[in-house]
Scaffold this active site. Sequence first.
Site, PDB file in Angstrom:
ATOM      1  N   GLU A 110     -28.694  20.655  37.002  1.00 47.33           N
ATOM      2  CA  GLU A 110     -28.957  22.165  36.274  1.00 47.33           C
ATOM      3  C   GLU A 110     -29.365  23.142  37.403  1.00 47.33           C
ATOM      4  OE1 GLU A 110     -30.700  24.901  35.423  1.00 47.33           O
ATOM      5  OE2 GLU A 110     -32.387  24.000  34.694  1.00 47.33           O
TER       6      GLU A 110
ATOM      7  N   ASN B 210     -40.363  26.839  39.862  1.00 46.35           N
ATOM      8  CA  ASN B 210     -40.603  27.794  38.416  1.00 46.35           C
ATOM      9  C   ASN B 210     -41.488  27.084  37.431  1.00 46.35           C
ATOM     10  OD1 ASN B 210     -38.239  26.359  38.053  1.00 46.35           O
ATOM     11  ND2 ASN B 210     -37.466  27.797  36.837  1.00 46.35           N
TER      12      ASN B 210
ATOM     13  N   CYS C 101     -34.620  29.645  34.339  1.00 47.12           N
ATOM     14  CA  CYS C 101     -33.265  29.459  34.187  1.00 47.12           C
ATOM     15  C   CYS C 101     -32.451  29.720  33.022  1.00 47.12           C
ATOM     16  CB  CYS C 101     -32.736  27.929  34.570  1.00 47.12           C
ATOM     17  SG  CYS C 101     -33.387  27.357  36.095  1.00 47.12           S
TER      18      CYS C 101
ATOM     19  N   SER D 170     -41.095  23.164  48.340  1.00 44.71           N
ATOM     20  CA  SER D 170     -42.280  23.044  49.258  1.00 44.71           C
ATOM     21  C   SER D 170     -43.338  24.132  48.995  1.00 44.71           C
ATOM     22  CB  SER D 170     -41.515  23.406  50.632  1.00 44.71           C
ATOM     23  OG  SER D 170     -40.587  22.261  50.870  1.00 44.71           O
TER      24      SER D 170
END
Length: 463
Positions: free
Chosen positions: A234, A137, A268, A163
């Site tokens: 995390e 991300n 996140c 990947s």
Amino acid sequence: MPIATVNPATGETLRTFDALAPDALERRIALARAAFDEHRTTGLARRAELLTRAAGLLDEDREGVARTMTTEMGKPIAAARAEAAKCAKAMRWYAAHAGELLADEHPSAADAEDSGAARVVVRYRPLGVVLAVMPWNFPLWQVVRFAAPALMAGNTGLLKHASNVPQTALYLEDLFRRAGYPEGCFQTLLVGSDAVEGILRDPRVAAATLTGSEPAGRSVAAIAGDEVKKTVLELGGSDPYLVMPSADVARAAATAVTARTQNNGQSCIAAKRFVVHTDVHDAFCELFTEGMRRLAVGDPMEESTQVGPLAMEQGRADLEELVDDAVRRGATVRTGGRRPSGLERGWFYEPTVLTGVHDGMRIHREEAFGPVAAVYRVADAEEAVALANDIPFGLSSNAWTRDESEMARFARDIEAGGVFFNGMTASHPALPFGGVKRSGYGRELSGHGIREFCNVTTLWYGP
């Protein structure tokens, strides 16, 4: 999952890569260990010189690497440029501050004498080869916030990246090579997730850091625990965004739009659960819904685009399931809730606001990794705190209030690694970053982050 660049705006596979053969992987691990023996003896001034040079190269490469990130995972091009700039800033911060963060500590003469020593020194020494298992991300920032402090501390790094971002991963290895780091100091391993256990169990690998899903974190933690190796995890979150009556509601609502949809909602630390006091609930919802409705969804390479596609087709399917479940159980879709028309080729999803959300819905306890906001109505601060904590995660949180007593209560009672008052959660190289509960353990960034992969060594000198 194949190692490939698949453009999420079109679904087109652009490049595929072969995974490293076992003998090639072995050579890279051996090289990382050999590089550590050299790099750990390099002085901090030289390490700072190398990291500063890497920052300069990254600045020069900004446009190209931004386009690579956007092509591989779909973030708007302006956000990709900002991510590259943030990484260069973090590199320079660690180059400037590592000396003071890793400076020897000297217990008082009285304490040294009490221990029977003439003097005592506490020194931070590098651990060795660190394996980094990183997500897609923030494909540059997630890596740099590990690599910059780890390299400054004298460690070497092996990167197992997601990947679907192989070209970004290979760019990072090339960046540190061009900056002049010893051969093998930072390497990208193009391998599947099935190779992680063998790498982590290798005695030449000293520790691991992972940012990713809770199942991935559990797996790495279990392997590392079996090997008695240090880890930092995390694992995401479902951050609460509290809005109380004394807040600047218009500013809170405008900031909430960015907080929920940054990085196409795939962050996140994006605010995901909006906990709003009943006195300002309707006003907030009206402003927030209108702000989400106005966002420009489209081709992430277009400068005007504010929300691009989700990175993977499965990610969109997972998000749709959460929204459908919430609607079946009584939630109201204020805006969005479907795939936008005219963008059928890619993995797009409209910015969405759900109201009437309650704890019987999956979205209450599961992380919505996309531009979907769940809004709750609460009667007071006590209920707001209870709702904020009523999840398995505890990464960060936001609280909008001008009431000092409420601030004190939220600072004391919210179960999270951070509480951001009257602003949006963000990571910064000077501030520790990490969570509690199922959001993981350990800290990245700041002095806490650079010391995570250090051997805190007591040097005791007898009379």
